[in-house]
Design a protein around this motif. Sequence first.
Motif: not given
Length: 140
Positions: A73-78, A101-102, A108-109
């Motif tokens: 939810k908080g980044a483009r990819f992980a 980090f999540e 996160l990236f």
Amino acid sequence: MIPPFASPDIEAAFDVPDVQARAGLLALRRLIFDTAAQTPEAGRIEEALRWGQPSYLTPETGTGSVIRLGIPKGARFALFMHCQSRLIPEFAAAFPAWDRFEGTRAVLFNNPREVEPVRHGWLIKRALTYRIRPPLEIPA
């Protein structure tokens, strides 16, 4: 050499509309296979779908903790790790202030250029050998 996708369903999991996210997920996939090739004690890597996400396991040796790739939810990819493992906390301690980090479950990236082979390869190698190694040395 990067192997072909293990199944059409796994290939479809990489078919995300965000071009940057797709490039980043593919870069992480490449890094997982490259790192595994340099980590013979992990054995053969299996690519599967877990929770609808591409996942990487060590079925023959059982040395690793599952690695997953996905869209948080908080980044483009992980790059996801088991949330109850020590992997993300150890990584954050080894490389402070480098990544987002999540919690204890993901790095996160937002851009594929953020995938760094030495640093993130360290985390992947640690995950592939989680059950057989003490924490890895921090690369110089």
